[in-house]
Scaffold this motif. Structure first.
Motif, mmCIF file in Angstrom:
data_model
loop_
_atom_site.group_PDB
_atom_site.id
_atom_site.type_symbol
_atom_site.label_atom_id
_atom_site.label_comp_id
_atom_site.label_asym_id
_atom_site.label_seq_id
_atom_site.Cartn_x
_atom_site.Cartn_y
_atom_site.Cartn_z
ATOM 1 N N LEU A 52 0.789 -1.314 0.012
ATOM 2 C CA LEU A 52 0.018 -0.012 -0.137
ATOM 3 C C LEU A 52 0.988 1.202 -0.022
ATOM 4 O O LEU A 52 1.718 1.339 0.866
ATOM 5 C CB LEU A 52 -0.878 0.078 1.337
ATOM 6 N N ASP A 53 0.547 2.384 -0.921
ATOM 7 C CA ASP A 53 1.503 3.337 -1.003
ATOM 8 C C ASP A 53 0.380 4.497 -0.610
ATOM 9 O O ASP A 53 -0.661 4.793 -1.216
ATOM 10 C CB ASP A 53 1.744 3.718 -2.400
ATOM 11 N N ILE A 54 0.661 5.218 0.657
ATOM 12 C CA ILE A 54 -0.187 6.212 1.287
ATOM 13 C C ILE A 54 0.330 7.520 0.588
ATOM 14 O O ILE A 54 1.392 7.841 0.928
ATOM 15 C CB ILE A 54 -0.318 6.030 2.709
ATOM 16 N N GLY A 55 -0.479 8.327 0.125
ATOM 17 C CA GLY A 55 -0.082 9.657 -0.774
ATOM 18 C C GLY A 55 0.820 9.398 -1.608
ATOM 19 O O GLY A 55 1.819 9.928 -1.804
ATOM 20 N N CYS A 56 0.276 8.999 -2.647
ATOM 21 C CA CYS A 56 0.860 8.468 -3.972
ATOM 22 C C CYS A 56 1.435 9.440 -4.695
ATOM 23 O O CYS A 56 2.303 9.278 -5.503
ATOM 24 C CB CYS A 56 0.190 7.389 -4.734
ATOM 25 N N GLY A 57 0.792 10.820 -4.501
ATOM 26 C CA GLY A 57 1.412 11.678 -5.367
ATOM 27 C C GLY A 57 1.322 11.486 -6.899
ATOM 28 O O GLY A 57 0.489 11.066 -7.407
ATOM 29 N N LEU A 58 2.298 11.864 -7.743
ATOM 30 C CA LEU A 58 2.379 11.682 -9.147
ATOM 31 C C LEU A 58 2.330 10.346 -9.518
ATOM 32 O O LEU A 58 2.285 9.949 -10.721
ATOM 33 C CB LEU A 58 3.640 12.511 -9.745
ATOM 34 N N GLY A 59 2.624 9.293 -8.626
ATOM 35 C CA GLY A 59 2.573 8.052 -9.067
ATOM 36 C C GLY A 59 3.772 7.426 -9.546
ATOM 37 O O GLY A 59 3.896 6.153 -9.754
ATOM 38 N N GLU A 60 4.977 7.970 -9.532
ATOM 39 C CA GLU A 60 6.069 7.723 -10.142
ATOM 40 C C GLU A 60 6.756 6.580 -9.256
ATOM 41 O O GLU A 60 7.020 5.427 -9.742
ATOM 42 C CB GLU A 60 6.935 8.828 -10.010
ATOM 43 N N ILE A 91 -1.859 1.790 -11.989
ATOM 44 C CA ILE A 91 -2.035 1.507 -10.648
ATOM 45 C C ILE A 91 -3.655 1.514 -10.184
ATOM 46 O O ILE A 91 -4.301 2.312 -10.357
ATOM 47 C CB ILE A 91 -1.377 2.484 -9.711
ATOM 48 N N ASP A 92 -3.902 0.502 -9.274
ATOM 49 C CA ASP A 92 -5.249 0.392 -8.542
ATOM 50 C C ASP A 92 -5.045 1.802 -7.349
ATOM 51 O O ASP A 92 -4.833 1.319 -6.375
ATOM 52 C CB ASP A 92 -5.656 -0.771 -7.887
ATOM 53 N N ALA A 93 -5.451 2.697 -7.921
ATOM 54 C CA ALA A 93 -5.644 3.946 -6.823
ATOM 55 C C ALA A 93 -6.933 4.348 -6.757
ATOM 56 O O ALA A 93 -7.886 4.352 -7.494
ATOM 57 C CB ALA A 93 -4.801 5.219 -7.385
ATOM 58 N N ARG A 94 -7.025 5.042 -5.398
ATOM 59 C CA ARG A 94 -8.310 5.562 -5.261
ATOM 60 C C ARG A 94 -8.299 6.633 -4.068
ATOM 61 O O ARG A 94 -7.088 6.727 -3.456
ATOM 62 C CB ARG A 94 -9.138 4.527 -4.275
ATOM 63 N N ILE A 95 -9.137 7.772 -3.761
ATOM 64 C CA ILE A 95 -9.454 8.620 -3.003
ATOM 65 C C ILE A 95 -9.610 7.966 -1.711
ATOM 66 O O ILE A 95 -10.191 7.136 -1.357
ATOM 67 C CB ILE A 95 -10.435 9.563 -3.541
ATOM 68 N N GLY A 96 -8.370 8.456 -0.849
ATOM 69 C CA GLY A 96 -8.735 7.774 0.503
ATOM 70 C C GLY A 96 -7.919 8.503 1.602
ATOM 71 O O GLY A 96 -7.129 9.491 1.064
ATOM 72 N N ASP A 97 -8.138 8.403 2.728
ATOM 73 C CA ASP A 97 -7.714 9.203 3.976
ATOM 74 C C ASP A 97 -6.729 8.247 4.804
ATOM 75 O O ASP A 97 -7.399 7.141 5.109
ATOM 76 C CB ASP A 97 -8.799 9.648 4.743
ATOM 77 N N ALA A 98 -5.382 8.741 5.200
ATOM 78 C CA ALA A 98 -4.695 7.685 6.005
ATOM 79 C C ALA A 98 -5.155 7.541 7.431
ATOM 80 O O ALA A 98 -4.800 6.785 7.991
ATOM 81 C CB ALA A 98 -3.306 8.519 6.249
ATOM 82 N N GLN A 99 -5.957 8.374 7.695
ATOM 83 C CA GLN A 99 -6.602 8.279 8.954
ATOM 84 C C GLN A 99 -7.954 7.374 9.237
ATOM 85 O O GLN A 99 -8.237 7.161 10.065
ATOM 86 C CB GLN A 99 -7.251 9.756 9.576
ATOM 87 N N GLN A 100 -8.279 6.972 8.129
ATOM 88 C CA GLN A 100 -9.377 5.973 7.871
ATOM 89 C C GLN A 100 -9.173 4.929 6.770
ATOM 90 O O GLN A 100 -9.790 5.219 5.643
ATOM 91 C CB GLN A 100 -10.625 6.421 8.001
ATOM 92 N N ALA A 126 -3.501 7.827 12.048
ATOM 93 C CA ALA A 126 -2.979 7.320 10.802
ATOM 94 C C ALA A 126 -1.883 6.326 11.006
ATOM 95 O O ALA A 126 -2.008 5.405 10.209
ATOM 96 C CB ALA A 126 -2.085 8.541 10.088
ATOM 97 N N LEU A 127 -1.197 6.558 11.999
ATOM 98 C CA LEU A 127 -0.198 5.330 12.265
ATOM 99 C C LEU A 127 -0.788 4.241 12.946
ATOM 100 O O LEU A 127 -0.261 2.957 12.376
ATOM 101 C CB LEU A 127 0.821 5.884 13.419
ATOM 102 N N ALA A 128 -1.773 4.361 13.767
ATOM 103 C CA ALA A 128 -2.600 3.139 14.044
ATOM 104 C C ALA A 128 -3.160 2.351 12.880
ATOM 105 O O ALA A 128 -3.444 0.987 12.862
ATOM 106 C CB ALA A 128 -3.523 3.457 15.198
ATOM 107 N N GLU A 129 -3.787 3.274 12.007
ATOM 108 C CA GLU A 129 -4.117 2.532 10.729
ATOM 109 C C GLU A 129 -3.166 1.838 10.009
ATOM 110 O O GLU A 129 -3.381 0.768 9.426
ATOM 111 C CB GLU A 129 -4.933 3.503 9.995
#
Length: 240
Positions: A52-60, A91-100, A126-129
């Motif tokens: 899992l890549d959290i905060g994927c940005g440009l996706g590079e 990439i299988d990317a979606r809008i999502g929140d690190a806090q949930q 977020a760290l707990a998640e």
């Protein structure tokens, strides 16, 4: 100006232009170890099958994980535009929140949070998640800056005060991660940015999140200008 302000983060990443510009300038002028490569190696060492890549940005980097590691890579970002750009890379990317995180417990062998956790308002959540979605023995690779990153550059501006503290940095990252993970390693990196002229410095400063307005205050310099850039890569392991 705090970098975990949701309004600031939403505005900054609504499009890719500024982010892509400062990233391109940074790596074009970097002399020394590339922090992106060090973070990538920390992920690759785990040989993850599902990542899992959290905060994927440009996706590079996300795309590199998928192509070079052969992993099943999932990605999330709060920015619809960043998700769009990452999806365009296959990439299988979606809008999502690190806090949930929208994933089940123990889904991943590795979670990557590259230069993103200081944008999260509720860092403990977020760290707990991150720990929750990792399997037992899974790994979190989380990177950030030193708070005094590029001190020589900012010293060019007379009377400039310190930045607001980062919520996740070299000063507190170890302590925060130890609350959620069985073991944590810290890897500090120092390199140099070499700006060829004044205009290149002003262009870079104008692309920063919180100090873009200061670009016109950069004084004229003669010849190349060097500044120190410092990052930290945390490698945290979940207990078995």
């Amino acid at each position: 100006m705090k970098l975990d302000n949701p309004l600031l983060v939403g505005w900054e990443y609504a499009s890719e232009e500024r982010f892509a510009k400062r990233t391109a300038i940074y790596y074009a002028l970097l002399e020394g170890r590339n922090p992106d490569h060090v973070a990538y190696d920390a992920v690759a060492e785990k040989k993850p099958k599902r990542l899992l890549d959290i905060g994927c940005g440009l996706g590079e980097t996300t795309e590199r994980f998928a192509k070079e590691l052969g992993a099943d890579v999932q990605a999330i970002d709060l920015s619809p535009r960043m998700v769009e750009l990452t999806r365009a890379r296959g990439i299988d990317a979606r809008i999502g929140d690190a806090q949930q995180l929208p994933y089940e417990d123990g889904e991943f062998d590795c979670v990557f949070a590259g230069w993103v956790l200081y944008h999260v308002p509720d860092l403990e959540k977020a760290l707990a998640e991150c720990a929750r979605v990792l399997r037992p023995g899974g790994r979190l690779v989380a990177s950030t800056y030193f708070e005094n990153n590029m001190p020589e550059l900012w010293a060019l501006i007379e009377g400039l005060g310190p930045r607001d503290p980062l919520s996740f940095s070299h000063t507190n990252g170890m302590e925060l991660l130890k609350r959620h993970f069985a073991s944590v390693e810290r890897h500090d990196l120092e390199a140099t940015l070499i700006f060829p002229d004044t205009e290149s410095i002003r262009t870079f400063v104008a692309s920063t999140i919180d100090r873009a307005h200061l670009a016109p205050l950069i004084p004229e310099i003669e010849g190349p200008f060097r500044t120190t850039t410092t990052h930290v890569i945390f490698v945290a392991e979940k207990g078995g």
